[in-house]
Design a protein around this motif. Structure first.
Motif, PDB file in Angstrom:
ATOM      1  N   GLN A 158       0.848  -1.187   0.000  1.00 44.96           N
ATOM      2  CA  GLN A 158       0.000   0.000   0.000  1.00 44.96           C
ATOM      3  C   GLN A 158       0.880   1.232   0.000  1.00 44.96           C
ATOM      4  O   GLN A 158       2.044   1.189   0.403  1.00 44.96           O
ATOM      5  CB  GLN A 158      -0.939   0.017   1.205  1.00 44.96           C
ATOM      6  N   ASN A 159       0.314   2.361  -0.484  1.00 40.39           N
ATOM      7  CA  ASN A 159       1.014   3.643  -0.500  1.00 40.39           C
ATOM      8  C   ASN A 159       2.303   3.596  -1.322  1.00 40.39           C
ATOM      9  O   ASN A 159       3.282   4.253  -1.016  1.00 40.39           O
ATOM     10  CB  ASN A 159       1.310   4.124   0.933  1.00 40.39           C
ATOM     11  N   LYS A 160       2.274   2.806  -2.421  1.00 40.63           N
ATOM     12  CA  LYS A 160       3.417   2.715  -3.322  1.00 40.63           C
ATOM     13  C   LYS A 160       2.926   2.869  -4.758  1.00 40.63           C
ATOM     14  O   LYS A 160       2.037   2.153  -5.193  1.00 40.63           O
ATOM     15  CB  LYS A 160       4.132   1.366  -3.169  1.00 40.63           C
ATOM     16  N   LEU A 161       3.522   3.808  -5.492  1.00 41.69           N
ATOM     17  CA  LEU A 161       3.084   4.057  -6.856  1.00 41.69           C
ATOM     18  C   LEU A 161       3.601   3.019  -7.846  1.00 41.69           C
ATOM     19  O   LEU A 161       3.142   2.964  -8.992  1.00 41.69           O
ATOM     20  CB  LEU A 161       3.499   5.460  -7.295  1.00 41.69           C
TER      21      LEU A 161
ATOM     22  N   ALA B  20       3.277  -0.201  -7.220  1.00 45.43           N
ATOM     23  CA  ALA B  20       2.604  -1.422  -6.773  1.00 45.43           C
ATOM     24  C   ALA B  20       1.996  -2.176  -7.958  1.00 45.43           C
ATOM     25  O   ALA B  20       1.801  -1.620  -9.048  1.00 45.43           O
ATOM     26  CB  ALA B  20       1.523  -1.087  -5.761  1.00 45.43           C
TER      27      ALA B  20
ATOM     28  N   MET C 119      -2.885   1.219 -11.270  1.00 48.56           N
ATOM     29  CA  MET C 119      -1.926   2.239 -10.829  1.00 48.56           C
ATOM     30  C   MET C 119      -1.694   3.298 -11.905  1.00 48.56           C
ATOM     31  O   MET C 119      -1.032   4.302 -11.652  1.00 48.56           O
ATOM     32  CB  MET C 119      -0.600   1.578 -10.459  1.00 48.56           C
TER      33      MET C 119
ATOM     34  N   GLY D 153      -1.119   9.635  -6.074  1.00 49.98           N
ATOM     35  CA  GLY D 153      -1.896   9.069  -7.171  1.00 49.98           C
ATOM     36  C   GLY D 153      -3.183   9.781  -7.480  1.00 49.98           C
ATOM     37  O   GLY D 153      -4.141   9.136  -7.914  1.00 49.98           O
TER      38      GLY D 153
ATOM     39  N   SER E  51      -4.108   6.690  -9.493  1.00 52.57           N
ATOM     40  CA  SER E  51      -3.729   5.372  -9.004  1.00 52.57           C
ATOM     41  C   SER E  51      -4.667   4.922  -7.901  1.00 52.57           C
ATOM     42  O   SER E  51      -5.271   5.734  -7.203  1.00 52.57           O
ATOM     43  CB  SER E  51      -2.290   5.409  -8.469  1.00 52.57           C
TER      44      SER E  51
ATOM     45  N   PRO F 241      -3.861   2.900  -4.892  1.00 53.14           N
ATOM     46  CA  PRO F 241      -2.701   2.305  -4.207  1.00 53.14           C
ATOM     47  C   PRO F 241      -3.036   1.598  -2.898  1.00 53.14           C
ATOM     48  O   PRO F 241      -2.339   1.748  -1.888  1.00 53.14           O
ATOM     49  CB  PRO F 241      -1.819   3.532  -3.953  1.00 53.14           C
TER      50      PRO F 241
ATOM     51  N   GLY G 245      -3.355   3.588   2.361  1.00 56.47           N
ATOM     52  CA  GLY G 245      -2.825   3.482   1.014  1.00 56.47           C
ATOM     53  C   GLY G 245      -2.780   4.794   0.264  1.00 56.47           C
ATOM     54  O   GLY G 245      -1.817   5.078  -0.445  1.00 56.47           O
TER      55      GLY G 245
END
Length: 414
Positions: free
Chosen positions: A309-312, A314, A339, A357, A363, A365, A393
């Motif tokens: 989570q919280n990752k672009l 992902a 995403m 995002g 996104s 996320p 996220g």
């Protein structure tokens, strides 16, 4: 601001309207060259419905702490479209585990999004009413939390509902992760049949159970668990002809080396598994699936995701799939990268400090994206499960809201 909504234990609904090509809202959208965000809405994370206080067995997270005054309207693990434009959204098991969710009541909420699109809309979601799931006829063969009450309201310690379909007779079929079981409820939430166990297609006469299986915990006809922890039913499609359910496990079976997930075929008329089964091969970047819906008798969409989570960067995708012969691996083709969704109208609105995002490339996320609805041949609706209040996220410092997005596809599904 916290909101308390009145409840209705019985709810009369219009029919499911997935695959409706006559919806004027979608027809007004121009053609697109890539998956494009055309509508956005979100339900505030701190939205509560009437009911007993909850959260006694959790510590809280992201600045939200128990006790909660009522029942959180959160964690949508399945959703269906009604004929009037509203949705039925089923809450998850509660607070994440079997042990901490005994005061969380299992419900299906009727919600009404006012989608923000290029022509307007507030992006707010109204909670209208709910169906309370219950077992007054004592069909559950093991002890439940509300065992000795007349209504026998079901809780997140009894079942973990993760997938849902509504059939032509207005009844609901729900896929449970703990058993894993199929659960059959009438339109008012009353359990109609005893929980239906999953047969092991590789071992005739035996069933598949998870480590959370309640019969195993009570040492009733113990079966060695081959379903992973939190690896029971996560998605469940309904064939367009209404004859079959296709419940899908979230993770591979224990000892599985090919990274494949089991899909089983269930005959709704006979209320029995047919013995036919199919295999879905996970992408090497994925850890599990989130949902499965069909747009004809062989083809559908699976949500595939990693656990981040919280990752672009992902891995969160919608996969177009087609069933082959029983026992075979199903065909799969990438459909939407969640995403990387075009967002030319900036429909998220004003981003908070730390949100990711939300710009012209939108996104999704979230760790648990668990609902896809096929609105028509060009449009999909996707919900996240916000794991109240644990997921962050969208913003690493804030608890996630329940976001609902609509995506227009550049090429028709059918």
């Amino acid at each position: 601001m916290k909101k308390i909504y009145s409840s209705l234990l019985a709810l009369s609904l219009t029919s499911l309207s997935a695959c409706n090509d006559d919806n004027d809202v979608y027809q007004t959208e121009q053609n697109v060259t890539a998956p494009t965000l055309v509508s956005f809405a979100k339900l505030d994370v701190e939205t509560y419905a009437a009911g007993p206080s909850s959260g006694a067995f959790v510590t809280g997270a992201n600045g939200i702490f128990p006790p909660f005054k009522g029942q959180p309207v959160q964690g949508f693990s399945a959703a269906l479209k009604n004929g009037d434009g509203t949705y039925m959204a089923m809450a998850d098991n509660g607070f994440g585990t079997q042990d901490n969710s005994s005061d969380f009541l299992l419900r299906i909420y009727q919600i009404k999004p006012d989608f923000r699109s290029k022509t307007g809309g507030t992006a707010k979601v109204q909670v209208m009413s709910f169906i309370q799931l219950k077992d007054p006829n004592k069909l559950v063969p093991f002890t439940i939390i509300n065992q000795n009450t007349s209504d026998r309201l079901l809780t997140g310690a009894d079942f973990d509902p993760e997938s849902m379909q509504r059939t032509a007779d207005g009844t609901y079929w729900i896929g449970d992760e703990f058993g894993p079981y199929l659960l059959h409820f009438d339109k008012d939430g009353i359990l109609l049949d005893a929980p239906i166990a999953l047969p092991n297609p590789y071992s005739k006469g035996k069933e598949l159970r998870s480590p959370q299986n309640q019969l195993n915990k009570a040492n009733i006809n113990y079966v060695e668990p081959l379903v992973q922890q939190s690896g029971g039913f996560e998605g469940m499609a309904l064939s367009k002809d209404g004859q079959f359910l296709y419940p899908l496990l979230e993770k591979p079976l224990k000892g599985e080396t090919t990274n494949q997930l089991l899909i089983s075929q269930f005959d709704l008329k006979k209320k029995a598994y047919t013995g036919n089964y199919y295999l879905f091969s996970l992408n090497s970047k994925a850890s599990n699936i989130g949902d499965f819906q069909m747009y004809d008798d062989k083809s559908g969409i699976i949500i595939e995701r990693d656990a981040s989570q919280n990752k672009l960067d992902a891995y969160k995708r919608l996969i177009n799939v087609k069933l082959n012969d029983s026992g075979k691996t199903i065909d799969r083709t990438d459909l939407v990268d969640l995403m990387k969704i075009d967002n030319p109208n900036l429909l998220y609105g004003t981003a908070r400090n730390g949100d990711i995002g939300t710009g012209s490339t939108f996104s999704f996320p979230f760790e648990t994206i668990e609902d896809v609805i096929i609105e028509n041949k060009n449009t999909l609706t996707v919900f996240n499960d916000n794991n109240f209040p644990g997921s962050s996220g969208r913003n690493a410092k804030l608890a996630d809201d329940n976001e609902i997005i609509q995506i227009k596809l550049p090429k028709a599904l059918y």
